[in-house]
Design a protein around this motif. Structure first.
Motif, PDB file in Angstrom:
ATOM      1  N   TRP A   1      62.384  62.689  50.399  1.00  0.00           N
ATOM      2  CA  TRP A   1      62.713  63.970  51.104  1.00  0.00           C
ATOM      3  C   TRP A   1      62.550  63.552  52.756  1.00  0.00           C
ATOM      4  N   GLY A   2      61.126  62.768  52.976  1.00  0.00           N
ATOM      5  CA  GLY A   2      60.311  62.840  54.087  1.00  0.00           C
ATOM      6  C   GLY A   2      59.967  63.997  54.827  1.00  0.00           C
ATOM      7  N   PHE A   3      59.927  65.161  54.290  1.00  0.00           N
ATOM      8  CA  PHE A   3      59.684  66.532  54.663  1.00  0.00           C
ATOM      9  C   PHE A   3      59.215  67.181  53.505  1.00  0.00           C
ATOM     10  N   PHE A   4      58.379  68.218  53.660  1.00  0.00           N
ATOM     11  CA  PHE A   4      57.703  69.038  52.728  1.00  0.00           C
ATOM     12  C   PHE A   4      57.370  70.301  53.385  1.00  0.00           C
ATOM     13  N   GLU A   5      56.835  71.329  53.011  1.00  0.00           N
ATOM     14  CA  GLU A   5      56.557  72.533  53.552  1.00  0.00           C
ATOM     15  C   GLU A   5      55.297  72.958  52.877  1.00  0.00           C
ATOM     16  N   LEU A   6      54.034  73.210  53.774  1.00  0.00           N
ATOM     17  CA  LEU A   6      52.810  73.458  53.005  1.00  0.00           C
ATOM     18  C   LEU A   6      52.391  74.858  53.273  1.00  0.00           C
ATOM     19  N   LEU A   7      52.001  75.560  51.976  1.00  0.00           N
ATOM     20  CA  LEU A   7      51.453  76.814  51.840  1.00  0.00           C
ATOM     21  C   LEU A   7      49.992  76.654  51.398  1.00  0.00           C
ATOM     22  N   ASN A   8      49.033  77.960  51.890  1.00  0.00           N
ATOM     23  CA  ASN A   8      47.710  77.748  51.785  1.00  0.00           C
ATOM     24  C   ASN A   8      47.181  76.477  52.346  1.00  0.00           C
ATOM     25  N   ILE A  31      54.650  72.842  48.969  1.00  0.00           N
ATOM     26  CA  ILE A  31      53.685  72.617  48.278  1.00  0.00           C
ATOM     27  C   ILE A  31      52.276  73.486  48.481  1.00  0.00           C
ATOM     28  N   ASN A  32      51.829  74.159  47.338  1.00  0.00           N
ATOM     29  CA  ASN A  32      50.537  75.057  47.700  1.00  0.00           C
ATOM     30  C   ASN A  32      49.375  74.016  47.523  1.00  0.00           C
ATOM     31  N   LEU A  33      48.800  74.101  48.539  1.00  0.00           N
ATOM     32  CA  LEU A  33      47.566  72.992  48.984  1.00  0.00           C
ATOM     33  C   LEU A  33      46.565  73.489  48.059  1.00  0.00           C
ATOM     34  N   GLU A  34      46.559  74.725  47.648  1.00  0.00           N
ATOM     35  CA  GLU A  34      45.228  75.511  47.052  1.00  0.00           C
ATOM     36  C   GLU A  34      45.242  74.782  45.687  1.00  0.00           C
ATOM     37  N   LYS A  35      46.287  74.453  45.252  1.00  0.00           N
ATOM     38  CA  LYS A  35      46.531  73.892  43.686  1.00  0.00           C
ATOM     39  C   LYS A  35      45.947  72.535  43.552  1.00  0.00           C
ATOM     40  N   LEU A  36      45.326  71.948  44.715  1.00  0.00           N
ATOM     41  CA  LEU A  36      44.823  70.256  44.638  1.00  0.00           C
ATOM     42  C   LEU A  36      43.172  70.716  44.134  1.00  0.00           C
TER      43      LEU A  36
END
Length: 318
Positions: free
Chosen positions: A31-38, A7-12
């Motif tokens: 999933w219970g998991f995710f990976e954050l960019l930005n 998930i690209n947090l900038e897109k929020l």
């Protein structure tokens, strides 16, 4: 296998906000998991944390780890080891008060940078909890408040290294478990893999990505969301070469926080059978006492034990 959620947090901040929130919702529910960019933590800070963590391991912990493993005879094991992990760790506490100044062997610049990193992670954890509030239809700030005891939440970091292991098929880096607490933020090695989660009966790699923060949900968020979100079994596979760095920060309830399903997520239904679908109400400290001895076992009996012993009365419904 399905694509691991990144998930690209900038897109929020733009027109893709709705799609990004939906992606977070799907990751939490399935999933219970995710990976954050930005995610707002600078690459310079993360690079400094990584460099100093690896230097500290080499200087202060590597030889100690080798001696410990040799003393336990783990170098030459012939059968699977079920009661030990191939990891070298130390723990830092940030909230409700810090113990960083008390940890021996840490250089001053390392202490300073870890304090700065913890502040950034704490802020990110609280931002994420607000996003989960929104997705769950809860009032803003609900999850943060739910995790606050009388002294606020507890927040700490487990700094781990997973050195090369001669028998990775017999010794896990870290045995399968769910995390006990709230929301976990992981800065992991981007070159040496090993973290896996269990999804639909299969172990799936959590991909190493430079400057990402991996998020996973703990048992307490499963309870508060009444099972809408679930904590997920995960483990670390040891590797024959490469030293994997793992810096996991745990944003957890305060020790005296009373944990129970959000009333808005508990529907009024008749019959005793329905009551069994509602998670229990308990004090977080009591859960942790139980978890300490049962970490590597299934979570469901822990929830049932809390239901049987908490004595905190009925849970509100919407």
């Amino acid at each position: 296998m399905e694509n691991f959620p990144v998930i690209n947090l900038e897109k929020l901040n733009g027109e893709e906000r709705g799609a990004t929130m939906e992606k977070i919702k799907d990751a939490c529910e399935n999933w219970g998991f995710f990976e954050l960019l930005n995610h707002g933590i600078s690459h310079e800070l993360m690079d400094a944390v990584e460099r100093l963590t690896k230097e500290h391991y080499k200087k202060c912990m590597e030889q100690r780890f080798k001696q410990l493993m040799a003393s336990k005879g783990l170098e030459g094991v012939q059968a699977e080891v079920h009661d030990m992990d191939w990891e070298s760790t130390f723990h830092l506490r940030h909230l409700p008060y810090s113990n960083i100044s008390e940890i021996p062997d840490l250089q001053d610049d390392y202490r300073k940078i870890m304090k700065e990193f913890a502040l950034k992670l704490e802020k990110l954890a609280e931002e994420l909890l607000e996003l989960l509030d929104e997705n769950l239809g809860l009032e803003k700030g609900y999850l943060k408040k739910a995790l606050c005891g009388s002294k606020g939440p507890s927040f700490g970091t487990k700094v781990s290294n997973y050195p090369p292991c001669p028998k990775p098929e017999l010794i896990k880096g870290l045995r399968a478990h769910t995390d006990a607490g709230g929301i976990i933020l992981l800065f992991q090695d981007d070159k040496v893999s090993g973290l896996q989660l269990l999804k639909d009966g299969h172990w799936i790699d959590v991909p190493p990505m430079r400057h990402s923060i991996v998020i996973n949900l703990g048992d307490q968020l499963e309870v508060i969301t009444n099972g809408k979100y679930k904590s997920v079994l995960h483990r670390v596979i040891a590797q024959t070469d490469g030293n994997r760095m793992s810096i996991a920060s745990f944003y957890n309830p305060g020790s005296d926080a009373v944990i129970y399903p959000a009333p808005a997520l508990v529907k009024k239904k008749g019959g005793d059978e329905e009551k069994n679908h509602v998670y229990p109400k308990f004090v977080f400290e009591d859960y942790m006492k139980l978890y300490a001895g049962l970490k590597f076992q299934a979570k469901e009996p822990r929830f049932e034990a809390m239901r049987a012993t908490s004595g905190l009365g009925p849970i509100a419904t919407a």
